[in-house]
Scaffold this motif. Structure first.
Motif, PDB file in Angstrom:
ATOM      1  N   GLN A 177       3.942  -4.349   6.634  1.00  0.00           N
ATOM      2  CA  GLN A 177       4.282  -4.072   8.039  1.00  0.00           C
ATOM      3  C   GLN A 177       3.357  -4.887   8.939  1.00  0.00           C
ATOM      4  O   GLN A 177       2.163  -5.023   8.663  1.00  0.00           O
ATOM      5  CB  GLN A 177       4.059  -2.603   8.367  1.00  0.00           C
ATOM      6  CG  GLN A 177       4.800  -1.630   7.486  1.00  0.00           C
ATOM      7  CD  GLN A 177       4.526  -0.187   7.897  1.00  0.00           C
ATOM      8  OE1 GLN A 177       5.388   0.502   8.395  1.00  0.00           O
ATOM      9  NE2 GLN A 177       3.315   0.260   7.676  1.00  0.00           N
TER      10      GLN A 177
ATOM     11  N   GLY B  53       2.136  -1.582  11.637  1.00  0.00           N
ATOM     12  CA  GLY B  53       2.161  -0.237  11.065  1.00  0.00           C
ATOM     13  C   GLY B  53       1.444   0.727  12.006  1.00  0.00           C
ATOM     14  O   GLY B  53       0.389   0.416  12.544  1.00  0.00           O
TER      15      GLY B  53
ATOM     16  N   MET C  84       6.770   3.523   3.579  1.00  0.00           N
ATOM     17  CA  MET C  84       8.118   4.105   3.476  1.00  0.00           C
ATOM     18  C   MET C  84       8.357   5.134   4.575  1.00  0.00           C
ATOM     19  O   MET C  84       7.427   5.816   4.998  1.00  0.00           O
ATOM     20  CB  MET C  84       8.326   4.756   2.102  1.00  0.00           C
ATOM     21  CG  MET C  84       7.375   5.905   1.795  1.00  0.00           C
ATOM     22  SD  MET C  84       7.542   6.543   0.086  1.00  0.00           S
ATOM     23  CE  MET C  84       8.912   7.673   0.295  1.00  0.00           C
TER      24      MET C  84
ATOM     25  N   LYS D  76      -9.466   8.717   1.217  1.00  0.00           N
ATOM     26  CA  LYS D  76      -8.044   8.735   1.595  1.00  0.00           C
ATOM     27  C   LYS D  76      -7.225   7.689   0.842  1.00  0.00           C
ATOM     28  O   LYS D  76      -7.569   6.510   0.842  1.00  0.00           O
ATOM     29  CB  LYS D  76      -7.957   8.500   3.112  1.00  0.00           C
ATOM     30  CG  LYS D  76      -6.557   8.515   3.683  1.00  0.00           C
ATOM     31  CD  LYS D  76      -6.612   8.688   5.195  1.00  0.00           C
ATOM     32  CE  LYS D  76      -5.291   8.466   5.868  1.00  0.00           C
ATOM     33  NZ  LYS D  76      -5.295   8.832   7.282  1.00  0.00           N
TER      34      LYS D  76
END
Ligand code: BTN
Length: 269
Positions: free
Chosen positions: A56, A59, A77, A127
């Motif tokens: 992307q 994004g 997605m 993360k």
């Protein structure tokens, strides 16, 4: 070895769902899969349409941040839904997706992950996945919900500024993971958990599983509410997806997703 190449055909072949991800739009490069899903909501998009991109250029992350999605190694997605659900309840679907991602990572990579409320997925307290849910309000009563998911899958390293906070499935598990397989598994689990959610139109049936994965359960957290910051013990979520935080005076406060951020006292978690 990258395993199965990621493209529309391989995704269609891997999908084992009834409706989630049966209608796929795949892009090598796009501005943002969420932005594309929003555009599709007003055109050809159906309930369950899935937008996937190799990378992307713009994004989007939560709180207006940008989201970095390097090509080949990450998943970008967005799932488009037209749920029969009051708009106020739609943000709970983000927590449904968090469970689906965590379960799929376990099945595909054999790794346990935890959830930082409301919807970051962590492995070893770093993360690996962020979820951004957006809404498209069309004419009339129906609306579209876009659940955008970004996953660090096969990166081997991260920029120094974020290496203490971010990781990838490959870094933690030592193995290259098929993005196609993981996307398909996420859709499978989303479909299962979505059915459970829609049975009660809240998180009652998913509460226990979610709370078991909650990284801050029974830990001290700081609630960054702009009007009143406070610390307390995170008890878990309730059926509405609110985080229950017990203050020092014993009073329990319901913290709403989206309104405040919650930080662990001792670092990222
Ligand atoms: C976060 O800030 O943690 C949420 C990040 C969400 C990123 C994903 S990547 C796919 C989808 N498209 C976007 O532009 N954002 C989401």
């Amino acid at each position: 070895m990258r395993g199965i190449e990621t493209n529309r055909q391989s995704l269609e072949k891997a999908m084992q769902t009834k409706w989630a991800g049966k209608d796929i739009f795949y892009f090598e490069t796009i501005d943002s899969t969420n932005a594309e899903a929003i555009r599709l909501a007003g055109k050809d998009g159906k309930h369950g349409t899935l937008v996937v991109a190799n990378t992307q250029e713009m994004g989007r992350g939560r709180r207006g941040r940008s989201w970095f999605s390097p090509s080949e190694t990450t998943i970008s997605m967005s799932l488009l839904l037209f749920p029969d659900l009051e708009k106020e309840k739609a943000s709970m679907l983000t927590l449904v997706q968090a469970l689906a991602v965590s379960k799929a990572i376990n099945e595909v990579a054999g790794l346990d992950s935890s959830i930082k409320w409301p919807n970051d997925i962590l492995i070893h307290e770093k993360k690996v996945c962020g979820i951004l849910t957006e809404m498209e309000l069309g004419a009339g009563a129906s609306y579209g919900i876009i659940i955008g998911t970004g996953i660090n899958v096969n990166q081997e390293s991260f920029p120094t500024e974020i290496e203490n906070m971010a990781t990838s499935i490959k870094k933690e598990g030592g193995k290259e993971i098929s993005r196609v397989e993981l996307i398909a598994k996420i859709c499978t689990w989303f479909e299962t958990y979505y059915a459970m959610f829609m049975e009660t139109k809240d998180l009652s049936l998913l509460l226990e599983e979610y709370n078991q994965k909650l990284v801050s359960a029974n830990k001290t957290v700081r609630v960054m509410d702009p009007s009143k910051e406070f610390s307390g013990k995170a008890l878990g979520i309730n059926s509405q997806g609110e985080l229950l935080v017990e203050k020092e005076d014993g009073k329990v406060v319901n913290v709403y997703a989206g309104e405040v951020s919650v930080r662990g006292i001792y670092g990222y978690v």
